[in-house]
Structure formats: C-alpha cells, structure tokens
Design a protein around this motif. Sequence first.
Motif, mmCIF file in Angstrom:
data_model
loop_
_atom_site.group_PDB
_atom_site.id
_atom_site.type_symbol
_atom_site.label_atom_id
_atom_site.label_comp_id
_atom_site.label_asym_id
_atom_site.label_seq_id
_atom_site.Cartn_x
_atom_site.Cartn_y
_atom_site.Cartn_z
ATOM 1 N N LEU A 1 0.815 -1.217 0.000
ATOM 2 C CA LEU A 1 0.000 0.000 0.000
ATOM 3 C C LEU A 1 0.851 1.270 0.000
ATOM 4 N N GLY A 2 2.125 1.125 0.464
ATOM 5 C CA GLY A 2 3.015 2.285 0.498
ATOM 6 C C GLY A 2 3.499 2.670 1.874
ATOM 7 N N LEU A 3 3.349 1.779 2.859
ATOM 8 C CA LEU A 3 3.821 2.038 4.233
ATOM 9 C C LEU A 3 4.987 1.098 4.534
ATOM 10 N N THR A 4 6.174 1.667 4.669
ATOM 11 C CA THR A 4 7.388 0.877 4.872
ATOM 12 C C THR A 4 8.158 1.417 6.069
ATOM 13 N N LEU B 1 13.422 2.435 0.863
ATOM 14 C CA LEU B 1 13.067 3.409 -0.171
ATOM 15 C C LEU B 1 12.783 2.730 -1.507
ATOM 16 N N ALA B 2 13.432 1.599 -1.748
ATOM 17 C CA ALA B 2 13.252 0.871 -3.008
ATOM 18 C C ALA B 2 11.849 0.288 -3.152
ATOM 19 N N THR B 3 11.100 0.198 -2.055
ATOM 20 C CA THR B 3 9.720 -0.283 -2.142
ATOM 21 C C THR B 3 8.768 0.786 -2.674
ATOM 22 N N GLN B 4 9.303 2.000 -2.883
ATOM 23 C CA GLN B 4 8.536 3.148 -3.367
ATOM 24 C C GLN B 4 7.418 3.521 -2.384
ATOM 25 N N PRO B 5 7.800 3.824 -1.141
ATOM 26 C CA PRO B 5 6.784 4.113 -0.122
ATOM 27 C C PRO B 5 6.149 5.496 -0.281
ATOM 28 N N LYS B 6 4.923 5.594 0.212
ATOM 29 C CA LYS B 6 4.296 6.902 0.408
ATOM 30 C C LYS B 6 4.709 7.448 1.774
ATOM 31 N N LEU B 7 4.792 6.524 2.761
ATOM 32 C CA LEU B 7 5.191 6.873 4.126
ATOM 33 C C LEU B 7 6.331 5.967 4.550
ATOM 34 N N LEU B 8 7.399 6.571 5.050
ATOM 35 C CA LEU B 8 8.562 5.820 5.522
ATOM 36 C C LEU B 8 8.734 6.063 7.013
ATOM 37 N N LEU B 9 8.721 4.981 7.779
ATOM 38 C CA LEU B 9 8.944 5.050 9.224
ATOM 39 C C LEU B 9 10.418 4.750 9.468
ATOM 40 N N LEU B 10 11.177 5.743 9.912
ATOM 41 C CA LEU B 10 12.617 5.588 10.134
ATOM 42 C C LEU B 10 12.891 5.374 11.615
ATOM 43 N N ASP B 11 13.409 4.201 11.960
ATOM 44 C CA ASP B 11 13.684 3.870 13.363
ATOM 45 C C ASP B 11 15.169 4.076 13.658
ATOM 46 N N GLU B 12 15.489 5.244 14.210
ATOM 47 C CA GLU B 12 16.848 5.608 14.618
ATOM 48 C C GLU B 12 17.881 5.388 13.513
ATOM 49 N N VAL B 13 17.617 6.001 12.382
ATOM 50 C CA VAL B 13 18.517 5.872 11.236
ATOM 51 C C VAL B 13 19.875 6.531 11.494
ATOM 52 N N LEU B 14 19.953 7.394 12.519
ATOM 53 C CA LEU B 14 21.208 8.094 12.822
ATOM 54 C C LEU B 14 21.962 7.477 14.001
ATOM 55 N N ALA B 15 21.408 6.460 14.624
ATOM 56 C CA ALA B 15 22.042 5.845 15.796
ATOM 57 C C ALA B 15 23.390 5.234 15.426
ATOM 58 N N ILE C 1 19.599 -3.757 -2.179
ATOM 59 C CA ILE C 1 18.562 -2.768 -2.486
ATOM 60 C C ILE C 1 17.490 -3.380 -3.381
ATOM 61 N N ALA C 2 17.913 -4.266 -4.281
ATOM 62 C CA ALA C 2 16.962 -4.907 -5.193
ATOM 63 C C ALA C 2 15.927 -5.746 -4.456
ATOM 64 N N VAL C 3 16.276 -6.231 -3.258
ATOM 65 C CA VAL C 3 15.299 -6.985 -2.454
ATOM 66 C C VAL C 3 14.060 -6.122 -2.207
ATOM 67 N N GLY C 4 14.272 -4.866 -1.840
ATOM 68 C CA GLY C 4 13.145 -3.959 -1.651
ATOM 69 C C GLY C 4 12.457 -3.618 -2.962
ATOM 70 N N LEU D 1 22.204 1.838 3.623
ATOM 71 C CA LEU D 1 21.676 0.676 2.908
ATOM 72 C C LEU D 1 20.302 0.280 3.449
ATOM 73 N N GLU D 2 20.131 0.313 4.768
ATOM 74 C CA GLU D 2 18.832 0.022 5.363
ATOM 75 C C GLU D 2 17.775 0.997 4.844
ATOM 76 N N LEU D 3 18.161 2.262 4.759
ATOM 77 C CA LEU D 3 17.267 3.287 4.223
ATOM 78 C C LEU D 3 16.947 2.998 2.759
ATOM 79 N N ALA D 4 17.989 2.616 1.998
ATOM 80 C CA ALA D 4 17.807 2.359 0.563
ATOM 81 C C ALA D 4 16.874 1.179 0.305
ATOM 82 N N ARG D 5 17.006 0.118 1.099
ATOM 83 C CA ARG D 5 16.137 -1.052 0.901
ATOM 84 C C ARG D 5 14.672 -0.686 1.120
#
Length: 250
Positions: free
Chosen positions: A78-81, A151-165, A99-102, A145-149
Amino acid sequence: MSLLEVSHVSRAFGGLRAVQDVSLQVPVGSLTALIGPNGAGKTTLFALMSGFLVPDTGRVTFDGVDITGRAPHLNAALGLTRTFQIVQPFASQTVRENIAVGAHLQHAKRSDALHAAEAVAERVGLYAQLDKPAGDLTVAGRKRLELARALATQPKLLLLDEVLAGLNPQEIQDMLPVVRGLVAGGVTVLMIEHVMQAVMNLAEHVWVLAQGQLIAQGAPTEVTQNPQVIEAYLGHGTAARLRKTQQEAV
C-alpha cells in the motif's frame, strides 16, 4: 490531510502496558518525529503502525484504509514501509542486490529490480558502492543501505527507526540532507530519533512518548522546553535542579 492516523492504540505484554491509548496523525508530505527516553514504547508503536504487532485496542488508518493488524507486506504494498533500529543486511550480497530486495515489491523481473536499485543508491549516497559486498560497509554505509532497501519499495510513508544511531557527528551531518531529500522526493517521513540535533534540524512537528503515553506534541523548540518532556528525559531530581537553577538565574 493525514496520510496516517493512529486512534487510541494500546498494546500490553503481560502486565507491561507498552503503548497506552496513543492517538496521532501524520500529514501528507511532512517530516515529523517521535521522541522519548529509552523504553518509552516508540519502536512498539512503529510495529503497531506497520503491522508487525497487532494492537489490543484502537485503530490504524493509512491513506484512508483501515490497516489495523494487517500484515507488514500488505502494508508495504500500500506504500507504508519501515526501517529497523538493528541493521541486518545480506552481508555476502552486493549493495545493489540488497537494495533490489526492496525493489522486487514493485518489479517482478530481477533485471528491473537491479536497475531500480541504482537510482535508489544514488538518492542515498551509495552509488559508488553498488558492487561492494554489504558486509564491507561501514556503520554509516549500512545505515544508508537500510534506508535504501526501504526506499526501493517506493513508499508513500517511511517510518525511520533511529537511522542516525551509532553515527559520529560528521556522519550525522552528512545524513541530514539525505533525509530531507526523501520528503523533497515525495515521501512522507515519520522518524524515531534520539539525536536531538537532528530532530531540531529536520522535524516540523514532534510527538513525545514516555512510559507508553503521549505526553507532549508541537514544534521542536516548544517540545524541548516542555517541563514534562524535560522530566521524562532527565528524571524528577535532575529536572527539579534544572528548574531551580533557571529560576535563580532570573
């Protein structure tokens, strides 16, 4: 217009109420943040939003569809990743293959998914490392890379869990424009983050969770001055001493 609406959502594990009667809205095209001390229930709330956990009570609506308890892969379609706090790439595969996995969510053919991975890698600053094994990436590289995988799903909404940790100050600075670029590219972003510098720089609106409950919301500058928020982060004693010091200064 809200892209995601969480209405009175709760979830308990045995006697622990991890999330209690939480309601929030994520507007289309926004970059917002969910903050709070360790153990506040932030990642549990992400899991409830994305379908990895089913709420005991309440409802989750995405893009006008009730997705409460709906499986994560259906939500992704649906676009929620979402991304995950602990990054676990396929270490022996290349960055391109990871990345292709996503990308396979939108591209059935392997060749198409691999091609789509190139454009995503460029957006997150990994284009030069497409053919490198994922296991050889630095911590900062694995975060990208986690972000890229996702993003590759083409989300409308991206939930980022501590991407800067786990990133050093320079790596955090380098990542800020990447996150801003997601929204500029049409993706709505809700991020869990402990790095307050990033929250202040990125978020338009902030929700604060403590002991499973929302205790504050608003612009970052307002929220960081809220006595309840200060107390949640610092504890009663430290917060009281801080207030006393501020009063004496006046």
